[in-house]
Enzyme design. Sequence first.
Site, mmCIF file in Angstrom:
data_model
loop_
_atom_site.group_PDB
_atom_site.id
_atom_site.type_symbol
_atom_site.label_atom_id
_atom_site.label_comp_id
_atom_site.label_asym_id
_atom_site.label_seq_id
_atom_site.Cartn_x
_atom_site.Cartn_y
_atom_site.Cartn_z
ATOM 1 C CD GLU A 23 -2.226 -1.185 2.940
ATOM 2 O OE1 GLU A 23 -3.223 -1.864 3.137
ATOM 3 O OE2 GLU A 23 -1.628 -0.531 3.842
ATOM 4 C CB CYS A 59 0.928 34.002 14.596
ATOM 5 S SG CYS A 59 0.839 35.499 13.627
ATOM 6 C CE1 TYR A 100 0.441 10.063 4.305
ATOM 7 C CE2 TYR A 100 2.656 9.749 3.449
ATOM 8 C CZ TYR A 100 1.430 9.236 3.830
ATOM 9 O OH TYR A 100 1.207 7.901 3.737
HETATM 10 N N1 LLP Z 1 -0.907 1.656 4.780
HETATM 11 C C1 LLP Z 1 -1.299 2.059 6.009
HETATM 12 C C2 LLP Z 1 -2.199 1.220 6.800
HETATM 13 C C3 LLP Z 1 -0.839 3.273 6.508
HETATM 14 O O1 LLP Z 1 -1.195 3.670 7.731
HETATM 15 C C4 LLP Z 1 0.037 4.081 5.722
HETATM 16 C C5 LLP Z 1 0.515 5.352 6.229
HETATM 17 C C6 LLP Z 1 0.393 3.628 4.441
HETATM 18 C C7 LLP Z 1 -0.095 2.400 4.005
HETATM 19 C C8 LLP Z 1 1.281 4.419 3.510
HETATM 20 O O2 LLP Z 1 2.566 4.585 4.018
HETATM 21 P P1 LLP Z 1 3.692 5.312 3.129
HETATM 22 O O3 LLP Z 1 3.996 4.419 1.950
HETATM 23 O O4 LLP Z 1 3.152 6.598 2.645
HETATM 24 O O5 LLP Z 1 4.858 5.474 4.021
HETATM 25 N N2 LLP Z 1 2.121 11.753 7.502
HETATM 26 C C9 LLP Z 1 3.361 11.018 7.616
HETATM 27 C C10 LLP Z 1 3.245 9.590 7.201
HETATM 28 C C11 LLP Z 1 2.164 8.880 7.978
HETATM 29 C C12 LLP Z 1 1.731 7.672 7.317
HETATM 30 C C13 LLP Z 1 0.552 7.064 7.958
HETATM 31 N N3 LLP Z 1 0.211 5.811 7.381
HETATM 32 C C14 LLP Z 1 4.452 11.735 6.824
HETATM 33 O O6 LLP Z 1 4.190 12.825 6.320
HETATM 34 O O7 LLP Z 1 5.582 11.256 6.753
#
Ligand code: LLP
Length: 402
Positions: free
Chosen positions: A259, A329, A357
């Site tokens: 994913e 701010c 993100y």
């Molecule tokens: N699958 C599940 C169940 C997840 O919770 C996430 C991300 C992904 C897949 C995708 O993960 P990725 O391939 O994008 O690493 N906001 C944070 C990242 C939080 C991700 C939360 N879950 C950032 O900006 O680094």
Amino acid sequence: MQNSQLISFAEQFGSPLYVYDADIIERQFKRMTDAFSDVHQLKLNYAVKANSNLAILKVLKNLKAGADAVSIQEVKLCLKAGFKPNEIHYTPSGISFEEMEEAVSLGVKITLDNLSILEKFGNKYPEISVCIRINPHVMAGGNHKISVGHIDSKFGISIYQIENIKEVIAKTGTVINGIHMHTGSDIYNIDAFIQATEILLGVVEQFDTIEFVDFGSGFKVPYKDGDIETNIEKMGERIGKRFNEFCKDYGRDLTLIFEPGKYLVSASGSFLVKVNVVKATPNSVFVGVDSGLNHLIRPMMYDAYHHITNISNTDNSEQKVYSVVGYICENDTLGHNRKINIVSEGDLLRIHNAGAYSYSMASNYNSRYRPAEVMTYKGKDYIIRKRETFDDLLSNQLEIDL
Ligand code: LLP
């Protein structure tokens, strides 16, 4: 993408502005598919939370990705983008049972991550097969805020509770069709990830109705020169080989699912901001831009590094050290002590790796508008979201007479 093209977008659509190069999304998708080409049945379910613009979803749908949605709203966006219900995996955490019922009515695939919901769901829908999210308790994320596989994490059903899962499904008659995990984002340690996959395969072995195994995501992409990147080719080779062996022992070809969010879309995005002020203080030179943590919160929330370049001054080789800060701010430093080509007021800065993100975590804090978004794909340009207006800020407020 050429800086000249970015400048022309900013002239046309104003700043701040998110720009996505969807050819990069396609490249990343192919790179990942190629890396796992040994696997007989592979499915990449795009993690919608990374960037949920309909245009981005359509690009991924056309590439034959599935979707990983964590809220009913993401499910609806995917349906709107043209994903079929059975291509959408709904993997929420801690949601209400009513939301689960709505997901069932929309016909999407369901992943459950807690024992009480498994029981409630099984009692209500004994005929619907479900996937369960297991927490393997392996520490594999880059930052504690985005690491979710450890023992103190709220996610998944603990690996130590497999017997409880068996008790519940024996009572309800639920068929488990998939096993899922997600250990965290920004994984740089392949060995930890492989250790978690072994634990997960150990769970699969204990159920004989499995059709797919979902190893989640967390592949790390480089945000600056010299940054570690998940070696996807190596990972593909190792996991592919092991998975094929496993399927042989299991007696059936299972589908291997990932994913990815960041891996697919991070590098495709640039965030363009305009310099409002250059402010020299006794200690630093601040570059104040027309944006801040309301539009890009990653630097403040995770101490994330986003590379910043001055696209209005590209041929001047002289650089200076600046701190690029937002107009909110609060202390919203987008880049601390960065060497950047000499910056003048009115210049356009490019914040790199803003595809994942970034917009999806943006807000209206300080009552600012969220920016417009532009996408280029196969030589064509598309405006894919309008900048908000004052009417948007008022649209859901109810005025009362006092
Ligand atoms: N699958 C599940 C169940 C997840 O919770 C996430 C991300 C992904 C897949 C995708 O993960 P990725 O391939 O994008 O690493 N906001 C944070 C990242 C939080 C991700 C939360 N879950 C950032 O900006 O680094």
